[in-house]
Each structure stands twice: as structure tokens, then as C-alpha cells.
Design a protein around this motif. Structure first.
Motif, short mmCIF file in Angstrom:
data_model
loop_
_atom_site.label_atom_id
_atom_site.label_comp_id
_atom_site.label_asym_id
_atom_site.label_seq_id
_atom_site.Cartn_x
_atom_site.Cartn_y
_atom_site.Cartn_z
N ASP A 41 30.62 -44.54 5.95
CA ASP A 41 29.58 -43.90 6.96
C ASP A 41 28.36 -44.60 6.43
OD1 ASP A 41 29.76 -41.87 9.33
OD2 ASP A 41 27.64 -42.68 8.75
N LEU A 42 27.37 -45.18 7.51
CA LEU A 42 26.32 -45.64 6.75
C LEU A 42 25.19 -44.77 6.72
CD1 LEU A 42 25.86 -48.69 9.00
CD2 LEU A 42 26.40 -48.81 6.57
N VAL A 43 25.37 -43.31 7.23
CA VAL A 43 24.41 -42.27 7.07
C VAL A 43 24.64 -41.39 5.94
CG1 VAL A 43 23.34 -40.52 8.34
CG2 VAL A 43 23.94 -42.37 9.61
N ALA A 44 23.62 -41.33 4.77
CA ALA A 44 24.05 -40.38 3.60
C ALA A 44 24.23 -39.13 4.00
CB ALA A 44 22.84 -40.91 2.83
N GLU A 45 23.42 -38.61 5.00
CA GLU A 45 23.72 -37.40 5.43
C GLU A 45 25.08 -36.80 5.91
OE1 GLU A 45 21.06 -38.98 6.50
OE2 GLU A 45 19.67 -38.02 5.22
N GLN A 46 25.69 -37.76 6.83
CA GLN A 46 26.68 -37.93 7.20
C GLN A 46 28.17 -37.88 6.19
OE1 GLN A 46 26.95 -36.46 10.33
NE2 GLN A 46 27.95 -37.90 11.44
N ARG A 47 27.79 -38.70 5.09
CA ARG A 47 28.71 -38.87 4.14
C ARG A 47 28.79 -37.60 3.25
NH1 ARG A 47 25.95 -43.74 3.52
NH2 ARG A 47 25.08 -43.05 1.51
N ALA A 48 27.54 -37.03 3.04
CA ALA A 48 27.51 -35.92 2.11
C ALA A 48 28.07 -34.49 2.95
CB ALA A 48 25.99 -35.51 1.78
N ARG A 71 49.85 -32.31 -4.94
CA ARG A 71 48.36 -32.51 -5.38
C ARG A 71 47.59 -32.47 -4.00
NH1 ARG A 71 46.81 -37.81 -4.52
NH2 ARG A 71 44.99 -37.56 -6.09
N THR A 72 46.35 -32.28 -4.26
CA THR A 72 45.31 -32.38 -3.10
C THR A 72 44.52 -33.81 -3.30
OG1 THR A 72 44.60 -30.13 -3.02
CG2 THR A 72 43.08 -31.40 -1.99
N GLY A 73 44.72 -34.51 -2.29
CA GLY A 73 43.95 -35.83 -2.44
C GLY A 73 42.27 -35.72 -2.58
N ARG A 74 41.85 -36.61 -3.44
CA ARG A 74 40.52 -36.84 -3.41
C ARG A 74 39.70 -37.32 -2.42
NH1 ARG A 74 41.57 -40.36 -8.21
NH2 ARG A 74 41.63 -41.53 -6.46
N VAL A 75 38.42 -36.91 -1.86
CA VAL A 75 37.75 -37.29 -0.88
C VAL A 75 36.61 -38.01 -1.30
CG1 VAL A 75 36.52 -36.95 1.16
CG2 VAL A 75 38.72 -35.72 0.81
N GLU A 76 36.46 -39.49 -1.08
CA GLU A 76 35.12 -40.24 -1.48
C GLU A 76 34.40 -40.60 -0.23
OE1 GLU A 76 36.80 -43.13 -3.93
OE2 GLU A 76 37.30 -41.97 -5.75
N ALA A 77 33.22 -40.98 -0.45
CA ALA A 77 32.59 -41.49 0.64
C ALA A 77 31.47 -42.69 0.14
CB ALA A 77 31.71 -40.46 1.27
N SER A 78 31.46 -43.47 1.20
CA SER A 78 30.80 -44.85 0.50
C SER A 78 30.12 -45.30 1.99
CB SER A 78 31.74 -45.84 0.21
OG SER A 78 31.12 -47.00 -0.09
N ASP A 79 28.95 -46.16 1.50
CA ASP A 79 28.22 -46.81 2.76
C ASP A 79 28.63 -48.46 2.53
OD1 ASP A 79 26.92 -47.45 0.29
OD2 ASP A 79 25.08 -47.18 1.24
N ASP A 80 29.80 -48.64 1.79
CA ASP A 80 30.12 -50.19 1.44
C ASP A 80 31.48 -50.20 2.01
OD1 ASP A 80 30.97 -52.55 0.60
OD2 ASP A 80 30.50 -52.10 -1.39
N LEU A 81 31.62 -51.02 3.26
CA LEU A 81 32.94 -50.89 4.04
C LEU A 81 33.91 -51.80 3.22
CD1 LEU A 81 34.62 -50.40 6.44
CD2 LEU A 81 33.67 -52.24 7.69
N ALA A 82 33.27 -52.91 2.45
CA ALA A 82 34.57 -53.73 1.82
C ALA A 82 34.93 -52.89 0.74
CB ALA A 82 33.86 -54.95 1.22
N ALA A 83 34.21 -51.98 0.02
CA ALA A 83 34.83 -51.13 -1.10
C ALA A 83 35.52 -50.10 -0.49
CB ALA A 83 33.58 -50.62 -1.95
N ALA A 84 35.27 -49.42 0.47
CA ALA A 84 36.12 -48.31 1.21
C ALA A 84 37.51 -48.86 1.41
CB ALA A 84 35.46 -47.76 2.40
N VAL A 85 37.58 -50.03 2.00
CA VAL A 85 38.79 -50.56 2.29
C VAL A 85 39.70 -51.25 1.34
CG1 VAL A 85 38.15 -50.57 5.01
CG2 VAL A 85 38.22 -52.76 3.56
N THR A 86 39.21 -51.46 0.27
CA THR A 86 40.00 -52.12 -0.76
C THR A 86 41.10 -51.29 -1.08
OG1 THR A 86 37.96 -53.20 -1.65
CG2 THR A 86 39.80 -53.01 -3.10
N ASP A 87 42.32 -51.99 -1.15
CA ASP A 87 43.73 -51.32 -1.35
C ASP A 87 44.04 -50.33 -0.52
OD1 ASP A 87 44.04 -53.44 -3.28
OD2 ASP A 87 42.97 -52.07 -4.79
#
Length: 96
Positions: A41-48, A71-87
Motif C-alpha cells: 500500500d502506498l499510504v503509510a497509515e494504511q500499512r501501519a 505457526r503463525t505467518g508474519r505480516v509485513e507491509a511495504s510501499d514498494d510493489l516490486a519488493a512485495a511481490v518478489t518470490d
């Protein structure tokens, strides 16, 4: 057209495009099931807000859905689409 799940499916994160109400809930369902999630997401507040929502509700989702993941999955958030979709997990089409 035939579709085959990738052999390393369980090792790949899922990427969610959008950290709004639906995106954060989808991310929480996947995390409750043990899958690592990346939210774009591009909006920092939405990611947080999405990270906070997942952290606060994953155990509740596990209980509600009857999930007993090891296990519980990790949740990360990014404003970089290329990094978010890698692998990340994605539908791979194969030709007959």
C-alpha cells in the motif's frame, strides 16, 4: 488450460495489494493459517493499521476459523510493489 500448484507453495509468501479493510482481513486469514504475508500500500497509515490489525486479530481468526496451524505467518507491509511481490505465490499457467 491446466493449472498446477507450485511445489514450493508453502514456502512462498502471499502478497495483498491494498491495506484497507478487506486487504488487512485477507492478510490476517492467511497469517492465521501459517502463511507469511506481504501487504502493499502506498499510504503509510494504511500499512501501519494493517500490521496492527493482523497482530491484534490473528489469534481470534485462528479460533473462529478452527485453524490449528503449527505457526503463525508474519505480516509485513511495504510501499514498494516490486519488493512485495518478489518470490510471492502467484498463479502460474501452463500450456497443454
Amino acid at each position: 488450460m491446466a493449472y498446477h500448484l507450485p511445489s514450493d507453495l508453502d514456502d512462498r509468501p502471499v502478497t495483498i495489494d491494498g491495506a484497507g479493510t478487506l486487504g488487512r482481513r485477507i492478510a490476517t486469514v492467511f497469517a492465521a493459517g501459517g502463511t507469511d504475508v506481504r501487504i502493499f500500500d502506498l499510504v503509510a497509515e494504511q500499512r501501519a493499521a494493517a500490521r496492527d490489525y493482523a497482530a491484534a486479530h490473528t489469534e481470534q481468526f485462528k479460533h473462529t476459523l478452527g485453524v490449528d496451524a503449527p505457526r503463525t505467518g508474519r505480516v509485513e507491509a511495504s510501499d514498494d510493489l516490486a519488493a512485495a511481490v518478489t518470490d510471492a505465490w502467484r498463479r502460474a499457467e501452463t500450456q497443454p
